[in-house]
Design a protein around this motif. Structure first.
Motif, short mmCIF file in Angstrom:
data_model
loop_
_atom_site.label_atom_id
_atom_site.label_comp_id
_atom_site.label_asym_id
_atom_site.label_seq_id
_atom_site.Cartn_x
_atom_site.Cartn_y
_atom_site.Cartn_z
N THR A 3 32.68 18.11 33.91
CA THR A 3 34.09 18.25 33.52
C THR A 3 34.70 19.42 34.29
O THR A 3 34.01 20.39 34.61
N PRO A 4 36.00 19.35 34.60
CA PRO A 4 36.63 20.46 35.32
C PRO A 4 36.71 21.70 34.41
O PRO A 4 36.75 21.58 33.19
N PRO A 5 36.70 22.88 35.01
CA PRO A 5 36.75 24.10 34.20
C PRO A 5 38.09 24.25 33.50
O PRO A 5 39.12 23.80 34.00
N ASP A 6 38.07 24.85 32.34
CA ASP A 6 39.33 25.10 31.63
C ASP A 6 40.05 26.28 32.28
O ASP A 6 39.50 26.97 33.15
N ASP A 7 41.26 26.52 31.86
CA ASP A 7 42.09 27.55 32.47
C ASP A 7 41.49 28.94 32.30
O ASP A 7 41.55 29.77 33.20
N ARG A 8 40.89 29.21 31.15
CA ARG A 8 40.33 30.53 30.87
C ARG A 8 39.15 30.83 31.80
O ARG A 8 39.07 31.91 32.37
N SER A 9 38.25 29.87 31.98
CA SER A 9 37.11 30.12 32.86
C SER A 9 37.56 30.21 34.32
O SER A 9 36.99 30.97 35.11
N PHE A 10 38.58 29.46 34.68
CA PHE A 10 39.12 29.54 36.04
C PHE A 10 39.68 30.93 36.31
O PHE A 10 39.42 31.53 37.34
N ARG A 11 40.47 31.47 35.37
CA ARG A 11 41.04 32.80 35.54
C ARG A 11 39.95 33.87 35.60
O ARG A 11 40.04 34.83 36.37
N ARG A 12 38.91 33.72 34.78
CA ARG A 12 37.81 34.68 34.78
C ARG A 12 37.07 34.64 36.12
O ARG A 12 36.72 35.67 36.68
N GLU A 13 36.86 33.45 36.65
CA GLU A 13 36.19 33.31 37.94
C GLU A 13 37.03 33.91 39.06
O GLU A 13 36.51 34.58 39.95
N MET A 14 38.33 33.68 39.03
CA MET A 14 39.22 34.26 40.04
C MET A 14 39.18 35.78 39.97
O MET A 14 39.20 36.46 40.99
N ALA A 15 39.17 36.33 38.75
CA ALA A 15 39.20 37.79 38.58
C ALA A 15 37.91 38.44 39.06
O ALA A 15 37.93 39.55 39.58
N THR A 16 36.78 37.77 38.88
CA THR A 16 35.52 38.41 39.23
C THR A 16 35.08 38.11 40.66
O THR A 16 34.74 39.02 41.41
N ALA A 17 35.09 36.87 41.06
CA ALA A 17 34.51 36.50 42.35
C ALA A 17 35.48 36.63 43.50
O ALA A 17 35.15 37.17 44.55
N TYR A 18 36.68 36.13 43.33
CA TYR A 18 37.57 36.00 44.48
C TYR A 18 38.48 37.20 44.70
O TYR A 18 38.90 37.45 45.81
N ARG A 19 38.83 37.92 43.65
CA ARG A 19 39.76 39.03 43.82
C ARG A 19 39.10 40.29 44.33
O ARG A 19 39.76 41.20 44.79
N SER A 20 37.79 40.40 44.22
CA SER A 20 37.13 41.60 44.72
C SER A 20 37.00 41.51 46.24
O SER A 20 36.87 40.44 46.81
N GLY A 21 37.08 42.64 46.89
CA GLY A 21 36.96 42.68 48.34
C GLY A 21 38.31 42.66 49.04
O GLY A 21 39.36 42.75 48.42
N TRP A 22 38.25 42.56 50.35
CA TRP A 22 39.43 42.61 51.20
C TRP A 22 39.89 41.21 51.55
O TRP A 22 39.08 40.34 51.82
N HIS A 23 41.24 41.01 51.56
CA HIS A 23 41.80 39.69 51.83
C HIS A 23 42.87 39.81 52.91
O HIS A 23 43.72 40.70 52.89
#
Length: 111
Positions: A3-23
């Motif tokens: 099943t696709p992730p719900d909105d809460r888990s998507f936001r948590r994943e974005m906050a931890t994995a993708y927002r850290s580091g340089w972009h």
């Protein structure tokens, strides 16, 4: 099939994995003159990148709460490209140890 992730888990994943580091934002030639600015959205957050009177490039996170001042974001130019770091853990203020000017160098992890 999963099943696709719900909105809460998507936001948590974005906050931890993708927002850290340089972009990567854009090339430094996108804001060539003093007073030029660039508005971008990085992982759902509006960020303004400006060039001040001294020619330095600065980035600010635009807050949506009332009376909120723009929050500074770490910004670096490497090889003519503008990078920003939205991770709050990397935004520590360090008191200068000497009375001379403080020089901070930031290198994106991908460079």
């Amino acid at each position: 099939m999963s099943t696709p992730p719900d909105d809460r888990s998507f936001r948590r994943e974005m906050a931890t994995a993708y927002r850290s580091g340089w972009h990567f934002i854009d090339l430094a030639t996108a804001i060539p003159h003093s007073g030029d600015s660039l508005m971008v959205t990085v992982f759902g957050e509006p960020v303004v990148v400006t060039r001040d009177e001294d020619g330095d490039v600065r980035a600010y996170r635009c807050l949506r709460r009332p009376r909120g001042a723009p929050q500074p974001v770490r910004c670096a130019i490497r090889y003519g490209m503008i990078f920003v770091n939205l991770d709050q853990r990397d935004h520590r203020l360090v008191e200068p140890e000497t009375s001379g000017p403080l020089t901070v160098s930031a290198t994106p992890r991908s460079a």
